[in-house]
Design an enzyme around this catalytic site. Structure first.
Site, PDB file in Angstrom:
ATOM      1  N   ARG A 192       0.359   0.460  15.816  1.00 45.43           N
ATOM      2  CA  ARG A 192       1.660   0.966  15.352  1.00 45.43           C
ATOM      3  C   ARG A 192       1.104   2.425  16.219  1.00 45.43           C
ATOM      4  NH1 ARG A 192       4.345  -1.246   9.847  1.00 45.43           N
ATOM      5  NH2 ARG A 192       4.144  -3.647  10.037  1.00 45.43           N
ATOM      6  N   ARG A 209       0.506   7.249   7.099  1.00 44.71           N
ATOM      7  CA  ARG A 209       1.042   6.528   8.520  1.00 44.71           C
ATOM      8  C   ARG A 209      -0.234   6.744   9.228  1.00 44.71           C
ATOM      9  NH1 ARG A 209       6.656   6.330   9.484  1.00 44.71           N
ATOM     10  NH2 ARG A 209       6.964   7.478   7.280  1.00 44.71           N
ATOM     11  N   GLU A 255       6.334   2.772   0.406  1.00 43.22           N
ATOM     12  CA  GLU A 255       6.689   1.259   0.465  1.00 43.22           C
ATOM     13  C   GLU A 255       4.640   0.580   0.389  1.00 43.22           C
ATOM     14  OE1 GLU A 255       6.711  -1.910   3.767  1.00 43.22           O
ATOM     15  OE2 GLU A 255       7.599   0.275   4.293  1.00 43.22           O
ATOM     16  N   SER A 287       6.362  -5.356   2.152  1.00 48.98           N
ATOM     17  CA  SER A 287       7.850  -5.347   2.701  1.00 48.98           C
ATOM     18  C   SER A 287       7.875  -7.449   2.812  1.00 48.98           C
ATOM     19  CB  SER A 287       7.576  -5.154   3.804  1.00 48.98           C
ATOM     20  OG  SER A 287       9.327  -5.019   3.919  1.00 48.98           O
ATOM     21  N   ARG A 346      -2.822   0.783   4.047  1.00 48.41           N
ATOM     22  CA  ARG A 346      -1.897   2.337   2.824  1.00 48.41           C
ATOM     23  C   ARG A 346      -2.381   1.591   1.046  1.00 48.41           C
ATOM     24  NH1 ARG A 346       3.983   3.245   4.050  1.00 48.41           N
ATOM     25  NH2 ARG A 346       3.590   3.369   6.274  1.00 48.41           N
TER      26      ARG A 346
END
Length: 412
Positions: free
Chosen positions: A253, A268, A340, A343, A380
């Protein structure tokens, strides 16, 4: 893309969804106009083609001046049919563009934006302030951000020694759990064609977050959801029982627009690894399957002995494909907040309509399937694993479920 029949019969439902998402209703009006234009163009073309067929039969039996007149009309009509056919093609292109501009119709998600989520439950205790995951990772020889930046740039890293082994253990635990529940294990491609990326809804508002290789016209995936959704493109499936896959992949990403956010550590980053659950089901089974995916995510967090909460994500924070999304957020002691880690989204038939994935209903008619996805294990998760399980002597306790994958090691 959304069901055009629903749009025609109840456009207010689509407008209400746009309002809940905080997006313009003008896209709905543009889609209605494009749909009407396309249907008008098709009707005009078919009318001309019908006349053309009738003329063909009349010419075969006509004589003299009548035949001459019919042949002249046939010539005119041929040009009109050709123009009408081009108009249909143009209208279909415009309709497709208008459809792609309208996200899925929200179902049950709370209205509002990023901060308007609803907390469904909190599990475990909030640990007090301690060392952050990067400090712990560096002391343990588990994370090397400095050399990651030297080799690849900012937001890249090396997982070293116990860090690499801990991630492998985490992902293996996730994959093993998925297989136990009947998922087919998959190692998926990291590069996909535009059709797969577009079909899953990732080339819309968030296209700037995706790495594109123009020379090959391929995209680096940000989740194996993309490859798993494209896996059955243009197929008719048997979903008498849900068809479930667990994809292990590296994910990429660009994190465009997030500069200055979470620049410390591995919260991130541009590259990470993930085991993603993906389900194909009949539409009437989608809501129930969504809750199952969430339960499996929570089961894994329980095995990792992590404190977390579950939130019902607000409509304005949903991706374009999702009608509803639940996030599991683990407690991060160094930040004294939840972040988070998993998801799960219910995309109903939105992706399947784009990718032409169908099943046969009880009457034998083909219908689009519903698709759902959910994170099971990801890089993460190392953040709360290190921080929540740190001990006063500087070691990190290994949860019992992970110990078999680390040679029985109880601490790092």
């Amino acid at each position: 893309m959304i069901d055009l029949r629903l749009l025609r019969e109840n456009p207010e439902t689509v407008r209400a969804s746009q309002r809940a998402r905080g997006e313009s209703e003008s896209a709905v009006d543009a889609l209605l106009t494009a749909d009407e234009s396309r249907r008008h163009a098709v009707a005009h073309f078919e009318g001309l083609r019908a006349e053309q067929k009738v003329l063909g039969k009349q010419v075969a039996t006509a004589k003299g001046e009548e035949k001459t007149a019919l042949l002249a009309r046939t010539k005119e009509l041929s040009a009109e049919v050709k123009a009408a056919d081009a108009a249909v093609t143009e209208a279909e292109v415009a309709l497709r563009a208008a459809q792609f501009a309208v996200p899925n119709i929200v179902e049950g998600a709370p209205p509002g934006g990023e901060d308007d989520y609803i907390v469904l439950r909190e599990v475990g205790e909030k640990q007090p302030l301690g060392l952050d995951h990067l400090e712990l990772g560096e002391k343990l020889g588990a994370i090397d951000m400095e050399r990651g930046a030297k080799v690849s740039g900012s937001r890249f890293y090396f997982l070293t020694g116990p860090g690499a082994l801990l991630q492998l253990a985490l992902l293996q635990l996730g994959m093993n759990q998925a297989v136990e529940y009947g998922f087919t294990a998959m190692i998926t491609p990291s590069l996909v064609k535009p059709e797969s990326m577009e079909g899953t809804g990732f080339l819309g508002a968030h296209a700037s977050e995706i790495y594109h290789l123009p020379a090959d016209d391929l995209y680096l995936v940000g989740t194996s959801e993309v490859a798993l959704a494209g896996y059955h493109r243009d197929e008719i499936l048997d979903v008498t029982t849900p068809k479930r896959y667990a994809g292990w992949s590296s994910c990429y990403r660009r994190e465009a627009g997030s500069y200055g956010k979470d620049t410390r550590g591995i919260i991130r980053v541009h590259q990470f690894d993930k085991v993603e659950m993906f389900s194909y089901v009949a539409l009437e089974q989608a809501a129930e399957e969504h809750l199952r995916l969430l339960a499996w995510e929570e089961e894994l967090l329980g095995k990792l002995e992590l404190s977390y909460r579950v939130i019902d994500v607000a409509a304005g924070d949903l991706g374009s494909s999702a009608v509803r999304k639940f996030d599991c957020e683990a407690w991060v002691p160094s930040q004294q907040q939840y972040r988070e880690v998993t998801s799960t989204s219910n995309c109903t038939t939105f992706q399947a309509r784009r990718l032409n994935i169908r099943h046969r209903d009880e009457e034998g008619k083909t219908q689009p399937v519903a698709t759902l996805n959910g994170t099971l294990a990801t890089t993460r998760m190392l953040v709360p694993l290190l921080e929540q399980h740190q001990q006063p002597d500087g070691t990190v306790r290994v949860p019992k479920a992970l110990q078999p994958f680390l040679g029985g090691r109880e601490t790092l």
